[in-house]
Design an enzyme around this catalytic site. Sequence first.
Site, mmCIF file in Angstrom:
data_model
loop_
_atom_site.group_PDB
_atom_site.id
_atom_site.type_symbol
_atom_site.label_atom_id
_atom_site.label_comp_id
_atom_site.label_asym_id
_atom_site.label_seq_id
_atom_site.Cartn_x
_atom_site.Cartn_y
_atom_site.Cartn_z
ATOM 1 N N TYR A 172 10.417 0.817 7.924
ATOM 2 C CA TYR A 172 9.333 0.092 8.801
ATOM 3 C C TYR A 172 8.683 1.359 9.365
ATOM 4 O O TYR A 172 7.580 1.885 10.022
ATOM 5 C CB TYR A 172 9.640 -1.698 9.518
ATOM 6 C CG TYR A 172 8.809 -1.692 9.387
ATOM 7 C CD1 TYR A 172 7.423 -2.514 8.644
ATOM 8 C CD2 TYR A 172 7.802 -1.679 11.026
ATOM 9 C CE1 TYR A 172 6.345 -3.695 8.920
ATOM 10 C CE2 TYR A 172 6.344 -2.059 11.296
ATOM 11 C CZ TYR A 172 5.442 -3.085 10.101
ATOM 12 O OH TYR A 172 4.845 -3.695 10.087
ATOM 13 N N ASP B 89 -3.283 -8.212 5.781
ATOM 14 C CA ASP B 89 -1.974 -8.895 5.659
ATOM 15 C C ASP B 89 -1.942 -9.920 6.414
ATOM 16 O O ASP B 89 -0.797 -10.631 6.344
ATOM 17 C CB ASP B 89 -0.241 -8.023 5.567
ATOM 18 C CG ASP B 89 -0.283 -6.811 7.042
ATOM 19 O OD1 ASP B 89 -1.895 -6.405 7.153
ATOM 20 O OD2 ASP B 89 0.713 -6.895 7.385
ATOM 21 N N HIS C 82 -4.330 -9.107 14.861
ATOM 22 C CA HIS C 82 -4.253 -7.644 14.523
ATOM 23 C C HIS C 82 -5.001 -7.968 12.707
ATOM 24 O O HIS C 82 -4.972 -9.220 12.227
ATOM 25 C CB HIS C 82 -3.517 -6.960 13.831
ATOM 26 C CG HIS C 82 -2.955 -5.562 13.253
ATOM 27 N ND1 HIS C 82 -4.005 -4.838 13.143
ATOM 28 C CD2 HIS C 82 -1.862 -5.814 12.033
ATOM 29 C CE1 HIS C 82 -3.920 -4.030 12.204
ATOM 30 N NE2 HIS C 82 -2.388 -4.117 11.936
ATOM 31 N N HIS D 201 -0.852 -1.639 15.380
ATOM 32 C CA HIS D 201 -0.791 -0.420 14.256
ATOM 33 C C HIS D 201 -2.312 0.203 13.907
ATOM 34 O O HIS D 201 -2.369 1.673 13.261
ATOM 35 C CB HIS D 201 -0.089 -0.865 12.896
ATOM 36 C CG HIS D 201 -0.326 -0.167 11.763
ATOM 37 N ND1 HIS D 201 -0.641 -1.441 10.443
ATOM 38 C CD2 HIS D 201 -0.692 1.134 11.280
ATOM 39 C CE1 HIS D 201 -1.365 -0.250 9.463
ATOM 40 N NE2 HIS D 201 -0.873 0.748 10.077
ATOM 41 N N HIS E 264 6.001 -9.776 10.602
ATOM 42 C CA HIS E 264 7.143 -9.593 9.464
ATOM 43 C C HIS E 264 8.049 -8.617 9.124
ATOM 44 O O HIS E 264 8.660 -8.875 10.527
ATOM 45 C CB HIS E 264 6.545 -7.692 9.179
ATOM 46 C CG HIS E 264 5.285 -7.599 8.297
ATOM 47 N ND1 HIS E 264 4.915 -8.064 7.848
ATOM 48 C CD2 HIS E 264 4.566 -6.030 9.413
ATOM 49 C CE1 HIS E 264 3.612 -7.443 7.350
ATOM 50 N NE2 HIS E 264 2.838 -6.674 8.917
ATOM 51 N N ASP F 93 2.611 -7.106 14.536
ATOM 52 C CA ASP F 93 3.789 -5.684 13.297
ATOM 53 C C ASP F 93 4.890 -4.567 14.268
ATOM 54 O O ASP F 93 5.795 -4.565 13.373
ATOM 55 C CB ASP F 93 2.655 -4.221 13.061
ATOM 56 C CG ASP F 93 1.511 -3.811 12.008
ATOM 57 O OD1 ASP F 93 1.633 -4.915 11.418
ATOM 58 O OD2 ASP F 93 0.938 -3.796 11.450
ATOM 59 N N HIS G 70 0.709 -1.317 -0.032
ATOM 60 C CA HIS G 70 -0.183 0.220 0.170
ATOM 61 C C HIS G 70 0.955 1.421 0.095
ATOM 62 O O HIS G 70 1.241 1.724 0.504
ATOM 63 C CB HIS G 70 -1.114 0.209 1.123
ATOM 64 C CG HIS G 70 -1.292 0.268 2.326
ATOM 65 N ND1 HIS G 70 -0.097 0.904 3.024
ATOM 66 C CD2 HIS G 70 -1.146 -0.682 3.330
ATOM 67 C CE1 HIS G 70 0.453 -0.209 4.338
ATOM 68 N NE2 HIS G 70 -0.716 -0.564 4.295
ATOM 69 N N GLU H 25 -5.328 -6.565 9.712
ATOM 70 C CA GLU H 25 -5.214 -5.677 8.579
ATOM 71 C C GLU H 25 -4.875 -7.156 7.544
ATOM 72 O O GLU H 25 -4.681 -7.830 8.329
ATOM 73 C CB GLU H 25 -3.766 -5.207 9.172
ATOM 74 C CG GLU H 25 -3.932 -4.263 7.817
ATOM 75 C CD GLU H 25 -2.758 -2.722 7.944
ATOM 76 O OE1 GLU H 25 -2.038 -2.887 8.736
ATOM 77 O OE2 GLU H 25 -2.583 -2.506 6.711
HETATM 78 FE FE1 FEO Z 1 -1.304 -3.684 10.154
HETATM 79 FE FE2 FEO Z 1 1.530 -5.770 8.902
HETATM 80 O O1 FEO Z 1 -0.666 -5.013 9.601
#
Ligand code: FEO
Length: 385
Positions: free
Chosen positions: A190, A82, A78, A145, A221, A164, A24, A80
């Site tokens: 990041y 991903d 989380h 996040h 990640h 995150d 994104h 999101e």
């Molecule tokens: Fe806030 Fe890796 O997603």
Amino acid sequence: MRPFEIKKDIYWVGALDWSERDFHNFTTPRGLTYNSYLILDEMITLIDAVKHKFVEDLVEKVEKLVDLSKIKYIVINHIEPDHASGLSDILKLAKDAEIVCSQRAKDGLCKYSDCDGWKIKVVKGGDQLKIGKRTLTFVDMTMLHWPDSMAVYVEEDKILFSNDAFGQHIASEGRFDGDVDDPVYWAKMYYANILMPLSGLIKKKLEELKNLKIEMIAPSHGIVWKNPSKILEAYKKWADFESENKLVIVYDTMWNSTEMLAKAIADGAGSVGAKVYLFHVRKTSFTEIVTEILDAKAIAVGSPTLHNSVFPTIAGFLTYLKSLRPQKKKALAFGSYGWNGVGIKEVHSLLQEMKLECLEPLMVRYKPKKDEIEKAFNLGVELVK
Ligand code: FEO
């Protein structure tokens, strides 16, 4: 790729996205990772899902260890996509699994998916869940996040599954911090592009985390921090906006006049020993530019005036920078103009809106003459004084 044991009976079962170059609008020159971890205890627990496209990667790895139907809990730290868009497909195989998440995550999951029939256990920060020899402690990570975010701490292994936080957008074969070159740089990229606006919250969270004995941080990640002190120290510096003696200059140019000023400002800062990064905004990604801004003492932003306004590429960059809420920096707007300097004035007001310590803007008509180049040089010196 096979599952990878990061601690006794705790396996990385995530996915590598080697070829993705855009998350994104975050430029990812070395790809991405979606980490998921499987804890083999009496109640088998999966921590975080993966992006939908990579469910097969996760399933393949888990199946090398255990049948998915044996999974008792899936912790969703989380929502999101991903980390959670693969969940509904995983649940088709992990039919008996109960999802463990925050109330906000539950609300969000049921917006992203049809959650009819899903078993969902809602937890909050401080709650514990015994899964056998181990007990999971949930850590509230609201806004780190998203509002739904949380982390999981396992005291028996002294490991924090941080989602995150402490992550990096990089794909690598190696799973630990010693396995990639300069992991702190990737974590900085990041942090700058995702977490910078949350620095106030991060400062408080770092204080809270001191109450936990953490020997390993496993984010969702990038690599796992076997040596967490390195990244915890870096986070403290970034959250405090500690700066180096460094100037970042970002500019666009029509007929090279603004570029001449940019280079003179760079010369000035360099002449007194500051590190200087000079970025033409159309030739470098915003991601890389703000990574360097995070710990810079000063920034200078140059724009020509186009159609009675700021140059559109610089307007876009400043919109992005403003959203990241940088702090504790000197700033300078500069540029050349033909018959009015509206573009430069707009840059100056945007920098002021960010509450940076702004010098008077440098506005030069048409092409800079020797005295104007000297003025730009001196402003470079002043920015890093
Ligand atoms: Fe806030 Fe890796 O997603």
